[in-house]
Design an enzyme around this catalytic site. Structure first.
Site, PDB file in Angstrom:
ATOM      1  N   HIS A   3       0.957  -1.283  -0.022  1.00 50.26           N
ATOM      2  CA  HIS A   3       0.176  -0.029  -0.013  1.00 50.26           C
ATOM      3  C   HIS A   3       0.966   1.182   0.201  1.00 50.26           C
ATOM      4  O   HIS A   3       1.780   1.343   0.643  1.00 50.26           O
ATOM      5  CB  HIS A   3      -0.875   0.217   1.144  1.00 50.26           C
ATOM      6  N   HIS A  62       0.857   5.722  -1.174  1.00 46.95           N
ATOM      7  CA  HIS A  62      -0.059   6.907  -1.157  1.00 46.95           C
ATOM      8  C   HIS A  62       0.525   7.608  -2.614  1.00 46.95           C
ATOM      9  O   HIS A  62       0.914   8.774  -2.431  1.00 46.95           O
ATOM     10  CB  HIS A  62       0.171   7.975  -0.154  1.00 46.95           C
ATOM     11  N   TYR A 104       0.064  -4.134 -20.785  1.00 45.87           N
ATOM     12  CA  TYR A 104       0.666  -4.560 -19.463  1.00 45.87           C
ATOM     13  C   TYR A 104      -0.424  -4.161 -18.140  1.00 45.87           C
ATOM     14  O   TYR A 104      -0.572  -4.875 -17.283  1.00 45.87           O
ATOM     15  CB  TYR A 104       1.865  -3.825 -19.593  1.00 45.87           C
TER      16      TYR A 104
END
EC number: 4.1.1.104
Length: 217
Positions: free
Chosen positions: A93, A95, A120
């Site tokens: 994860h 930002h 892709y």
């Protein structure tokens, strides 16, 4: 070197690479990996660019903190993915700027935040749904992602950024990078006259990618 030690090193190496190339900043973002007896996850408020392998938190399968620094506040989200997708062995994860900007400007569709712009993107990422804004660590996000974990490779958290899962830390990071770069491409081009109408790969091209590469689209 044990499997756990190797995973600790890989988490730190991939985290540093993402940080150094601007996919995340400050103490934002987190990475986890599956173990036979639980998970490894980056500590809460840790900078992905300067982590100590020994500080990476180990969490048992029941969610209890075993060792390392305090686990990320998003542990419940990571656990929801692992509990509902046995093929997921790592979660990343960040930002990332263009993906967060996309949630502010408006995604392509709620169930597909970006159109299938490139082969892709279709092959390595696939469908990515938007999760409406909740505060970091909100259990509601984990509950929603639990229902999606086996169907997609990732989600985009509104105002927070992407969460991507794959069979290894490096593969999850590669998919996240492909996702961010596709968002950059879309944000750069979407206001060009006529682009939006012809941006998506045609149906024939998508069928070919599904047949040749088992693409999820």
């Amino acid at each position: 070197m044990s499997t756990e030690s190797k995973l600790r090193e890989e988490i730190c190496r991939i985290g540093a690479s993402l940080y150094q190339r601007g996919y995340t900043v400050g103490s934002a973002g987190n990475i986890s990996a599956r173990l036979d007896d639980g998970w490894l996850i980056t500590p809460t408020d840790a900078c992905l660019g300067m982590m100590d392998p020994a500080a990476v938190a180990k969490v048992a399968t029941d969610g209890s903190w075993v060792s390392g620094d305090k686990p990320s506040k998003t542990l419940m989200l990571h656990r929801a993915i692992y509990d509902n997708n046995r093929e997921a062995h790592a979660v990343v994860h960040t930002h990332s700027t263009h993906l967060v900007a996309l949630t502010l400007a408006g995604v392509w569709q709620p169930d597909d935040v970006l159109p299938p712009l490139t082969p892709y993107y279709v092959m390595k990422v696939g469908h990515i749904p938007l999760i409406p804004y909740h505060r970091p660590g909100d259990p509601a996000v984990a509950a929603r992602v639990a229902t999606l974990a086996a169907q997609v490779r990732g989600v985009l958290l509104e105002r927070l950024g992407p969460v991507v899962w794959e069979s290894s830390v490096s593969r999850a990071a590669f998919a996240l990078e492909e996702l961010e770069e596709t968002a950059k491409l879309w944000m750069t081009m979407k206001d060009t006259p006529g682009f939006a109408a012809r941006a998506a790969l045609p149906d024939g091209a998508l069928t070919e990618l599904r047949d040749a590469f088992q693409a999820r689209w």
